[in-house]
Design an enzyme around this catalytic site. Structure first.
Site, PDB file in Angstrom:
ATOM      1  N   ASP A 151      -8.058   1.956   6.530  1.00 33.23           N
ATOM      2  CA  ASP A 151      -7.804   1.992   5.085  1.00 33.23           C
ATOM      3  C   ASP A 151      -7.054   0.749   4.628  1.00 33.23           C
ATOM      4  OD1 ASP A 151      -9.139   4.305   4.588  1.00 33.23           O
ATOM      5  OD2 ASP A 151      -7.375   5.600   4.665  1.00 33.23           O
ATOM      6  N   ASP A 161      -4.495  -0.235   9.716  1.00 28.09           N
ATOM      7  CA  ASP A 161      -5.568   0.701  10.056  1.00 28.09           C
ATOM      8  C   ASP A 161      -6.777   0.399   9.184  1.00 28.09           C
ATOM      9  OD1 ASP A 161      -4.932   1.678   7.552  1.00 28.09           O
ATOM     10  OD2 ASP A 161      -4.042   3.541   8.262  1.00 28.09           O
ATOM     11  N   GLU A 194       0.837  -1.199   0.000  1.00 24.75           N
ATOM     12  CA  GLU A 194       0.000   0.000   0.000  1.00 24.75           C
ATOM     13  C   GLU A 194       0.878   1.258   0.000  1.00 24.75           C
ATOM     14  OE1 GLU A 194      -3.112   2.356   2.990  1.00 24.75           O
ATOM     15  OE2 GLU A 194      -2.382   0.365   3.516  1.00 24.75           O
ATOM     16  N   ASP A 217      -1.250  -1.048   5.608  1.00 22.96           N
ATOM     17  CA  ASP A 217      -1.197  -0.469   6.948  1.00 22.96           C
ATOM     18  C   ASP A 217      -2.175  -1.173   7.880  1.00 22.96           C
ATOM     19  OD1 ASP A 217       0.618   1.332   5.965  1.00 22.96           O
ATOM     20  OD2 ASP A 217      -0.817   2.972   5.751  1.00 22.96           O
TER      21      ASP A 217
END
Length: 646
Positions: A510, A508, A433, A506
């Site tokens: 997203d 998180d 990413e 990541d």
């Protein structure tokens, strides 16, 4: 050179071979293997009941870690075997390849083919107890595995011969066994995994009652579906928009095969086929699926012309057109099953294709001879028309994609950092990413076998788009070019450039969304990547704790307090907001080094549950998604996702 003589040949008696090489019989000694020895017993009970003997099975997870399976079938034979000179119970549990399913005298159809199930469960258990209710009597026998005087484990040894212990007004068999920790370690049975499989078995065996009781958690569930496959297809399509409420139900039999099938269409763009042979999921399909597709396509084309929806000069639809948006559950029972390979996932009997094709054509003719059902035919044919146009658009998109392939490969020069090895089995691709993390990964990797493909934007959600729309997305097209396998009908696993495809995003929201989008794309258009074990999720750390030269990386909030305790005072803590915050050395050390990293292999143990999950998470039904989150998410724990995938 040492001599190799007859005395060097080791002869394994009884069940010792199972104990020495359990992987040959149950695949793995992990969670899947543990549940395998339970299914061997359950499948025997299912075979008994599906052949018309009894109607109920109860599975109980006991507090001591053992499992009990009880059925109300005929009961295992208790008389003395003519050649073995032992009771039928002892033969079944101590002899490999001993069972009543090698001919069709007692079992017309069965999932157990090799007679190794009960004996393998016995061999890999610390103890196993059998109670048989038969002939108005109650019989009991116990087996144990223990070390001999040399410390070698003797497996599944009878404690005493089969003994009559009382009277009984019922018939059936009760088997309780404790998986041996010397084989499986501390792994325990999963109530949720058992319930998922039991639900499927109840769908496939109309009217059968299967109860699951967990004495540890107090949970219990009973499944019984009088609608059988019609209830099954409604369950699969729950949360989807169906094009007609009443599924097409087909049932027929030939001299060698008994067939049931349920068909329903949704407004989706992909095919969902689930097939079973004698209750065994055939995830790789086989001749029965081929026969179904051929018979279905042949009939629907002819009926389209009968209804005037396909003109004389127009070409027939191809099978692919009728498969857009279709959900099919096909369950057959047959004798002398020939599965391809040891995994029993693909049917190889050539006669199945011929018989199923004829039965499907005949039963569809009956179904659509009813005038009210012809509206369903019109819906299917109009759906196929749209699919045909889409197929032509996708063909042009593929041609454009191939024409752009050299351009894409040129673009890959700026995106893909390939590895020097050309051996696919040694190579791995990180889909990373963001450009920042991609840059660190390119610098930190081992160029010999690790390739890096940074994603500069979010890929398309393939669940909501047709194939030509998917192919128009640059990020998706880049992934296809890098993997070299093609896509959808053109997919060829033999061309795969990298043995491991690792999603690195990541930790998180997203990042989780990107993982979900990529997994949905692979599930819908490159499913073999997942089923063959090539897709992984890389786990980056959330924290770095440092005190002088002492450094520790922490991968979840749940682990953080204990890690901090180990450092005492005067430590520094850094929370990583994303992969881009790590320098190349840190990214290598924590996430890419094969010696230290943590990878989670993405698997599909239950195809129907995977289908429902992808639809729920990535589809348009917001209420279904909210309901799932409300039921399953743990809002008291920040690291729920991390704990689940670990």
């Amino acid at each position: 050179m040492s001599n190799y003589e007859s005395k060097d040949i080791v002869v394994l008696d009884g069940l010792d071979a199972v104990r020495l090489r359990p992987g040959m019989y149950i695949g793995t000694t992990g969670a899947k293997g543990l549940h395998h020895i339970l299914w061997e017993i359950v499948d025997n009970a299912i075979d008994e009941i599906s052949n018309g003997f009894g109607n109920k099975i109860t599975i109980t997870l006991e507090k001591d870690g053992s499992a009990t399976v009880e059925d109300n079938g005929r009961g295992i034979p208790v008389d003395i075997h003519p050649t073995e000179k032992k009771s039928g119970v002892e033969v079944v549990f101590t002899k490999l390849h001993a069972g009543g399913k090698f001919d069709t005298h007692n079992y017309g159809y069965s999932g157990g083919l090799h007679g190794v199930g009960a004996s393998v469960t016995n061999a890999l258990s610390e103890w196993l107890k059998v109670t048989v209710f038969k002939n108005k009597k109650k019989y009991y026998m116990e087996f144990r595995s223990y070390p001999d005087e040399k410390g070698k484990i003797k497996s599944g040894i009878p404690v005493s011969p089969l003994t009559e212990i009382g009277t009984s007004t019922s018939t059936g068999t009760k088997i309780q066994f404790l998986p041996d920790k010397r084989v499986f370690g501390d792994i325990t049975f999963s109530y949720d995994a058992i319930v998922r499989r039991v639900r499927e078995l109840a769908f496939l065996n109309k009217g059968i009652i299967i109860e699951v009781i967990d004495k540890n958690s107090g949970q219990d569930q009973t499944y019984c579906y009088e609608g059988g496959l019609k209830d099954f297809i409604a369950y699969i399509n729950e949360g989807k928009t169906v094009l007609f409420n009443k599924p097409i139900y087909l049932a027929s039999e030939s001299k060698i095969i008994k067939m049931e099938a349920a068909v329903q269409y949704t407004d989706s763009y992909t095919e969902n086929s689930f097939s079973f042979v004698n209750n065994i999921p055939t995830t790789e399909g086989g001749t029965h699926e081929t026969g179904f597709r051929t018979g279905f396509t042949k009939f629907m084309n002819e009926f389209a012309r009968t209804l005037g929806l396909l003109k004389e000069k127009e070409q027939n639809f191809i099978g692919e057109d009728f498969r857009e948006g279709i959900t099919v559950v096909l369950a057959i029972k047959m004798n002398n099953v020939q599965f391809e390979g040891q995994t029993k996932t693909k049917l190889g009997n050539p006669e199945a294709k011929t018989d199923i094709e004829a039965m499907v054509y005949k039963e569809l003719s009956k179904f659509f001879s009813v005038k009210d059902n012809q509206k369903i035919a019109e819906i299917i044919i109009n759906k196929a028309k749209g699919a045909s146009k889409s197929r032509e658009a996708a063909r042009r998109a593929k041609e454009l994609s191939r024409a752009k392939n050299s351009a894409d490969n040129f673009n890959l020069v700026g995106k893909l950092a390939s590895c020097t090895s050309r051996k696919a089995e040694l190579s791995e691709l990180f889909i990373v990413e963001g450009d920042s993390a991609g840059g660190s990964a390119k610098q930190g990797r081992d160029r010999a076998f690790q390739a890096i493909l940074p994603l500069r934007g979010k890929p398309l959600n393939a669940e909501k788009k047709r194939l030509e729309q998917v192919l128009a997305n640059e990020e998706i097209r880049t992934i296809i070019s890098a993997l070299e396998t093609g896509i959808s009908e053109d997919f060829n696993i033999n061309n795969l450039r990298y043995n491991k495809v690792i999603i690195l995003s990541d930790a998180d929201q997203d990042g989780a969304h990107i993982r979900a989008i990529l997994l949905t794309f692979f599930f819908r258009y490159m499913r073999e990547l997942i089923t063959d074990g090539h897709v992984f999720i890389g786990l980056p750390p959330l924290y770095k704790i440092q005190k002088g030269n002492q450094i520790e990386y922490v991968y979840s909030d749940y682990e953080l307090p204990e890690a901090i305790k180990r450092f005492g005072r005067n430590y520094q803590i850094q929370r990583y907001k994303g992969l881009g915050e790590m320098n190349p050395e840190q990214l290598w050390e924590t996430t890419m080094d094969p010696e230290k990293r943590t990878l989670v292999k993405v698997t599909i143990d239950d195809a129907t549950e995977a289908e429902k999950m992808v639809t729920t998470w990535m589809g348009d039904n917001i209420e279904a998604r909210k309901e799932y989150i409300s039921e399953h998410a743990n809002f008291d724990r920040e690291d729920t996702f991390m704990e689940e995938i670990k």
